[in-house]
Write a protein that holds these residues in place. Structure first.
Motif, PDB file in Angstrom:
ATOM      1  N   TYR A   1       2.604  -4.015  -1.851  1.00  0.00           N
ATOM      2  CA  TYR A   1       2.901  -5.391  -2.284  1.00  0.00           C
ATOM      3  C   TYR A   1       2.953  -5.463  -3.810  1.00  0.00           C
ATOM      4  CZ  TYR A   1       2.316 -10.362  -3.197  1.00  0.00           C
ATOM      5  OH  TYR A   1       2.468 -11.637  -3.679  1.00  0.00           O
ATOM      6  N   PHE A   2       2.005  -4.846  -4.490  1.00  0.00           N
ATOM      7  CA  PHE A   2       2.008  -4.831  -5.957  1.00  0.00           C
ATOM      8  C   PHE A   2       3.289  -4.182  -6.484  1.00  0.00           C
ATOM      9  CE2 PHE A   2      -2.219  -6.314  -5.767  1.00  0.00           C
ATOM     10  CZ  PHE A   2      -2.647  -6.662  -7.044  1.00  0.00           C
ATOM     11  N   TYR A   3       3.610  -2.997  -5.965  1.00  0.00           N
ATOM     12  CA  TYR A   3       4.787  -2.275  -6.456  1.00  0.00           C
ATOM     13  C   TYR A   3       6.092  -2.976  -6.100  1.00  0.00           C
ATOM     14  CZ  TYR A   3       1.910   1.637  -7.979  1.00  0.00           C
ATOM     15  OH  TYR A   3       0.980   2.413  -8.631  1.00  0.00           O
ATOM     16  N   SER A   4       6.087  -3.827  -5.095  1.00  0.00           N
ATOM     17  CA  SER A   4       7.309  -4.557  -4.738  1.00  0.00           C
ATOM     18  C   SER A   4       7.723  -5.532  -5.841  1.00  0.00           C
ATOM     19  CB  SER A   4       7.128  -5.311  -3.413  1.00  0.00           C
ATOM     20  OG  SER A   4       6.279  -6.443  -3.581  1.00  0.00           O
ATOM     21  N   HIS A   5       6.815  -5.878  -6.728  1.00  0.00           N
ATOM     22  CA  HIS A   5       7.126  -6.796  -7.825  1.00  0.00           C
ATOM     23  C   HIS A   5       7.882  -6.118  -8.959  1.00  0.00           C
ATOM     24  CE1 HIS A   5       4.258  -9.274  -5.646  1.00  0.00           C
ATOM     25  NE2 HIS A   5       4.818 -10.283  -6.253  1.00  0.00           N
TER      26      HIS A   5
ATOM     27  N   LYS B   1      15.950 -10.125  14.985  1.00  0.00           N
ATOM     28  CA  LYS B   1      16.001  -9.255  13.817  1.00  0.00           C
ATOM     29  C   LYS B   1      14.751  -8.385  13.817  1.00  0.00           C
ATOM     30  CE  LYS B   1      16.023  -9.116   8.861  1.00  0.00           C
ATOM     31  NZ  LYS B   1      15.256  -9.606   7.769  1.00  0.00           N
ATOM     32  N   GLU B   2      14.983  -7.096  13.781  1.00  0.00           N
ATOM     33  CA  GLU B   2      13.849  -6.179  13.740  1.00  0.00           C
ATOM     34  C   GLU B   2      13.355  -6.067  12.313  1.00  0.00           C
ATOM     35  OE1 GLU B   2      13.961  -2.530  15.810  1.00  0.00           O
ATOM     36  OE2 GLU B   2      15.307  -3.306  17.345  1.00  0.00           O
ATOM     37  N   ILE B   3      12.054  -6.028  12.169  1.00  0.00           N
ATOM     38  CA  ILE B   3      11.439  -5.911  10.852  1.00  0.00           C
ATOM     39  C   ILE B   3      11.089  -4.449  10.633  1.00  0.00           C
ATOM     40  CG2 ILE B   3       9.473  -6.589   9.443  1.00  0.00           C
ATOM     41  CD1 ILE B   3       9.357  -9.186  10.977  1.00  0.00           C
ATOM     42  N   SER B   4      11.517  -3.910   9.509  1.00  0.00           N
ATOM     43  CA  SER B   4      11.232  -2.511   9.208  1.00  0.00           C
ATOM     44  C   SER B   4       9.741  -2.324   8.941  1.00  0.00           C
ATOM     45  CB  SER B   4      12.037  -2.052   7.991  1.00  0.00           C
ATOM     46  OG  SER B   4      11.523  -2.649   6.816  1.00  0.00           O
ATOM     47  N   SER B   5       9.315  -1.085   9.007  1.00  0.00           N
ATOM     48  CA  SER B   5       7.896  -0.809   8.747  1.00  0.00           C
ATOM     49  C   SER B   5       7.549  -1.143   7.296  1.00  0.00           C
ATOM     50  CB  SER B   5       7.558   0.648   9.062  1.00  0.00           C
ATOM     51  OG  SER B   5       8.320   1.516   8.265  1.00  0.00           O
ATOM     52  N   GLU B   6       8.508  -0.977   6.388  1.00  0.00           N
ATOM     53  CA  GLU B   6       8.272  -1.332   4.981  1.00  0.00           C
ATOM     54  C   GLU B   6       8.067  -2.842   4.836  1.00  0.00           C
ATOM     55  OE1 GLU B   6      10.610  -1.369   0.722  1.00  0.00           O
ATOM     56  OE2 GLU B   6      11.104   0.213   2.140  1.00  0.00           O
ATOM     57  N   GLU B   7       8.893  -3.627   5.546  1.00  0.00           N
ATOM     58  CA  GLU B   7       8.741  -5.082   5.489  1.00  0.00           C
ATOM     59  C   GLU B   7       7.415  -5.524   6.102  1.00  0.00           C
ATOM     60  OE1 GLU B   7      13.212  -6.945   5.729  1.00  0.00           O
ATOM     61  OE2 GLU B   7      12.479  -5.864   7.490  1.00  0.00           O
ATOM     62  N   LYS B   8       7.022  -4.869   7.186  1.00  0.00           N
ATOM     63  CA  LYS B   8       5.730  -5.190   7.810  1.00  0.00           C
ATOM     64  C   LYS B   8       4.590  -4.885   6.850  1.00  0.00           C
ATOM     65  CE  LYS B   8       7.069  -4.435  12.606  1.00  0.00           C
ATOM     66  NZ  LYS B   8       6.926  -3.578  13.793  1.00  0.00           N
ATOM     67  N   GLN B   9       4.707  -3.750   6.157  1.00  0.00           N
ATOM     68  CA  GLN B   9       3.666  -3.367   5.203  1.00  0.00           C
ATOM     69  C   GLN B   9       3.582  -4.389   4.067  1.00  0.00           C
ATOM     70  OE1 GLN B   9       4.178   0.269   2.863  1.00  0.00           O
ATOM     71  NE2 GLN B   9       2.087   0.839   3.429  1.00  0.00           N
ATOM     72  N   LEU B  10       4.738  -4.836   3.562  1.00  0.00           N
ATOM     73  CA  LEU B  10       4.742  -5.835   2.489  1.00  0.00           C
ATOM     74  C   LEU B  10       4.162  -7.159   2.963  1.00  0.00           C
ATOM     75  CD1 LEU B  10       8.163  -5.152   0.734  1.00  0.00           C
ATOM     76  CD2 LEU B  10       5.873  -4.513  -0.037  1.00  0.00           C
ATOM     77  N   GLN B  11       4.485  -7.536   4.201  1.00  0.00           N
ATOM     78  CA  GLN B  11       3.915  -8.767   4.759  1.00  0.00           C
ATOM     79  C   GLN B  11       2.400  -8.671   4.831  1.00  0.00           C
ATOM     80  OE1 GLN B  11       5.794  -9.331   8.597  1.00  0.00           O
ATOM     81  NE2 GLN B  11       7.108 -10.947   7.800  1.00  0.00           N
ATOM     82  N   LEU B  12       1.914  -7.540   5.328  1.00  0.00           N
ATOM     83  CA  LEU B  12       0.462  -7.347   5.427  1.00  0.00           C
ATOM     84  C   LEU B  12      -0.166  -7.378   4.040  1.00  0.00           C
ATOM     85  CD1 LEU B  12      -2.137  -6.703   6.987  1.00  0.00           C
ATOM     86  CD2 LEU B  12      -1.508  -4.264   6.846  1.00  0.00           C
TER      87      LEU B  12
END
Length: 128
Positions: free
Chosen positions: A122-126, A30-41
């Motif tokens: 990460y903050f805005y993802s909430h 499964k490829e991780i999108s750049s948005e998902e990578k950013q949220l992980q970081l």
């Protein structure tokens, strides 16, 4: 006879290689999108070197306001979380607690631009 054996060996190797290639393509990672990578970081920094978790929780106020509350207020007021973390803008959320947060700027000022964007994301993802 040697030619036949050699030909069969070569064909066997080629067919095994093709089978292995097909098998790999049937189960792509499964490829991780750049948005998902950013949220992980962002979460790694929040929970790790940023030590944000010690004062901020996702849904509830502890020492500082919740992550969700911070994101909501900054979005409503068009604030810039990144600038605040670099101590380049005034607090727009609970200014009375600013002195407590001020001690953490020694850490947040060391964040790279990529890390600041990740924490902000990460903050805005909430809010989703």
């Amino acid at each position: 006879m040697k030619k036949i054996f050699f030909t069969l060996s070569v064909l066997s190797l080629i067919s095994c290689k093709k089978g292995a290639e097909k098998k790999e393509s049937l189960y792509p990672e499964k490829e991780i999108s750049s948005e998902e990578k950013q949220l992980q970081l962002g979460q790694e920094i929040f929970d790790g070197k940023g030590m944000c978790y010690s004062c901020h929780k996702p849904e509830q106020k502890v020492i500082g306001p919740s992550v969700k509350e911070i994101a909501s207020i900054y979005k409503q007021k068009n604030g810039d979380i990144k600038l605040f973390l670099q101590e380049k803008s005034e607090p727009i959320l609970d200014p009375k607690q600013y002195p407590v947060m001020k001690t953490n700027f020694a850490i947040t000022k060391t964040f790279s631009e990529e890390e600041l964007k990740a924490v902000e994301a990460y903050f805005y993802s909430h809010l989703k």
